[in-house]
Design a protein around this motif. Structure first.
Motif, PDB file in Angstrom:
ATOM      1  N   VAL A  49       0.566  -0.152   0.092  1.00  0.00           N
ATOM      2  CA  VAL A  49       0.070   1.223   0.049  1.00  0.00           C
ATOM      3  C   VAL A  49      -1.095   1.397   1.020  1.00  0.00           C
ATOM      4  O   VAL A  49      -1.150   2.363   1.791  1.00  0.00           O
ATOM      5  CB  VAL A  49      -0.373   1.594  -1.384  1.00  0.00           C
ATOM      6  N   LEU A  50      -2.015   0.462   1.016  1.00  0.00           N
ATOM      7  CA  LEU A  50      -3.193   0.577   1.872  1.00  0.00           C
ATOM      8  C   LEU A  50      -2.848   0.360   3.347  1.00  0.00           C
ATOM      9  O   LEU A  50      -3.498   0.925   4.229  1.00  0.00           O
ATOM     10  CB  LEU A  50      -4.265  -0.409   1.412  1.00  0.00           C
TER      11      LEU A  50
ATOM     12  N   LEU B 242      -5.431  -1.035   6.083  1.00  0.00           N
ATOM     13  CA  LEU B 242      -5.258  -2.475   6.249  1.00  0.00           C
ATOM     14  C   LEU B 242      -4.105  -2.739   7.210  1.00  0.00           C
ATOM     15  O   LEU B 242      -3.267  -1.869   7.431  1.00  0.00           O
ATOM     16  CB  LEU B 242      -4.955  -3.150   4.909  1.00  0.00           C
ATOM     17  N   GLU B 243      -4.066  -3.945   7.742  1.00  0.00           N
ATOM     18  CA  GLU B 243      -2.908  -4.368   8.527  1.00  0.00           C
ATOM     19  C   GLU B 243      -2.605  -5.831   8.217  1.00  0.00           C
ATOM     20  O   GLU B 243      -3.507  -6.622   7.925  1.00  0.00           O
ATOM     21  CB  GLU B 243      -3.140  -4.176  10.019  1.00  0.00           C
TER      22      GLU B 243
ATOM     23  N   ALA C 277      -6.216  -2.086  -9.568  1.00  0.00           N
ATOM     24  CA  ALA C 277      -6.318  -3.009  -8.435  1.00  0.00           C
ATOM     25  C   ALA C 277      -6.459  -2.231  -7.132  1.00  0.00           C
ATOM     26  O   ALA C 277      -7.256  -2.598  -6.256  1.00  0.00           O
ATOM     27  CB  ALA C 277      -5.094  -3.921  -8.382  1.00  0.00           C
ATOM     28  N   LEU C 278      -5.709  -1.150  -7.010  1.00  0.00           N
ATOM     29  CA  LEU C 278      -5.814  -0.302  -5.817  1.00  0.00           C
ATOM     30  C   LEU C 278      -7.218   0.279  -5.704  1.00  0.00           C
ATOM     31  O   LEU C 278      -7.816   0.295  -4.615  1.00  0.00           O
ATOM     32  CB  LEU C 278      -4.781   0.829  -5.894  1.00  0.00           C
ATOM     33  N   GLU C 279      -7.771   0.740  -6.819  1.00  0.00           N
ATOM     34  CA  GLU C 279      -9.131   1.287  -6.825  1.00  0.00           C
ATOM     35  C   GLU C 279     -10.130   0.249  -6.325  1.00  0.00           C
ATOM     36  O   GLU C 279     -10.988   0.547  -5.480  1.00  0.00           O
ATOM     37  CB  GLU C 279      -9.509   1.738  -8.235  1.00  0.00           C
ATOM     38  N   GLN C 280     -10.029  -0.977  -6.832  1.00  0.00           N
ATOM     39  CA  GLN C 280     -11.012  -1.992  -6.472  1.00  0.00           C
ATOM     40  C   GLN C 280     -10.924  -2.398  -5.004  1.00  0.00           C
ATOM     41  O   GLN C 280     -11.947  -2.548  -4.323  1.00  0.00           O
ATOM     42  CB  GLN C 280     -10.839  -3.215  -7.379  1.00  0.00           C
TER      43      GLN C 280
END
Length: 249
Positions: free
Chosen positions: A71-72, A78-79, A29-32
């Motif tokens: 994480v992002l 991201l915010e 999911a993080l990769e996508q």
């Protein structure tokens, strides 16, 4: 004559967002979502789909999705905004100082065929796991204890030492497979993998997941469960590959 109708607006996220596999849900999911951001499929300042929609499209729980988004956010990509018009938004690209760091990152991975490194690593890891499990029940007491000790060291490792002790665990598995050539090849490819891993952040959720996989792998080896050892090793490699592709590809 009827005029042809305009096609409905295509979903720009459709080529990237898809249900993840159960074993590495967080990493994939993080990769996508990293791909969505890096490809500009959601422009800077624009909002990602709502959590419920993202979770459904990825086939993960909202708890896992929130961990991915956190994480992002921590990485400055991201915010999160509250309120009626809130949500998760893509942040603008960083200014010059951080952009310089990104240029350095590109320089470090230039000339490295990431896919080739990851595929070769998977071949060696799964082969070593299968061989180890074949011989595992016949390990001497000292061999079994050596493997358990290497596993315990990764569980007790502080973050700064984790990658080194993780490498030692995998090298121990390669050595116990009984092939000096395999061990030498694994050491070489693992050095390349570590160079890539040094370019991405250590993520606590991923480390916890890796530790569960390590424990299951060592158990399968010592029990002589060849099929389980091979599949756990393949899944473990897949989780690392997903993170590296997401951050570096």
């Amino acid at each position: 004559m009827n005029e042809p109708m305009d096609p409905p607006d295509a979903d720009p996220l459709a080529p990237v967002l898809r249900p993840v596999r159960a074993g590495n849900g967080f990493e994939e999911a993080l990769e996508q979502i990293l791909q969505v951001v890096r490809l500009g499929l959601v422009a800077a300042g624009e909002r990602l789909p709502a959590e419920r929609e993202l979770a459904e499209r990825l086939g993960i729980s909202r708890v896992t999705l929130r961990e991915v988004l956190k994480v992002l956010q921590d990485q400055g990509l991201l915010e999160s905004r509250r309120g009626r018009y809130g949500g998760t938004f893509v942040r603008p690209r960083p200014d010059a100082p951080v952009a310089g760091a990104e240029e350095e990152l590109r320089r470090r991975v230039a000339g490295t065929d990431i896919e080739d490194v990851l595929r070769f690593r998977e071949v060696l890891e799964t082969g070593a796991a299968e061989l180890c499990a074949t011989y595992g029940p016949a390990f001497s007491t000292s061999q079994a204890e050596r493997l358990r000790s290497a596993l315990a060291a990764t569980h007790e490792a502080p973050l700064a030492e984790y990658r080194r002790l993780d490498t030692l665990l995998h090298l121990t598995l390669a050595e116990l497979a009984g092939s000096a050539t395999l061990t030498a090849q694994y050491a070489a490819v693992r050095a390349g993998v570590n160079d890539l891993l040094d370019c991405i952040p250590l993520l606590v959720r991923n480390l916890e997941h890796s530790q569960r996989q390590h424990t299951a792998l060592v158990g399968a080896v010592l029990d002589g469960d060849v099929d389980a050892a091979r599949e756990i090793a393949r899944e473990h490699c897949g989780g690392t590959a997903a993170l590296l592709r997401g951050f570096l590809a």
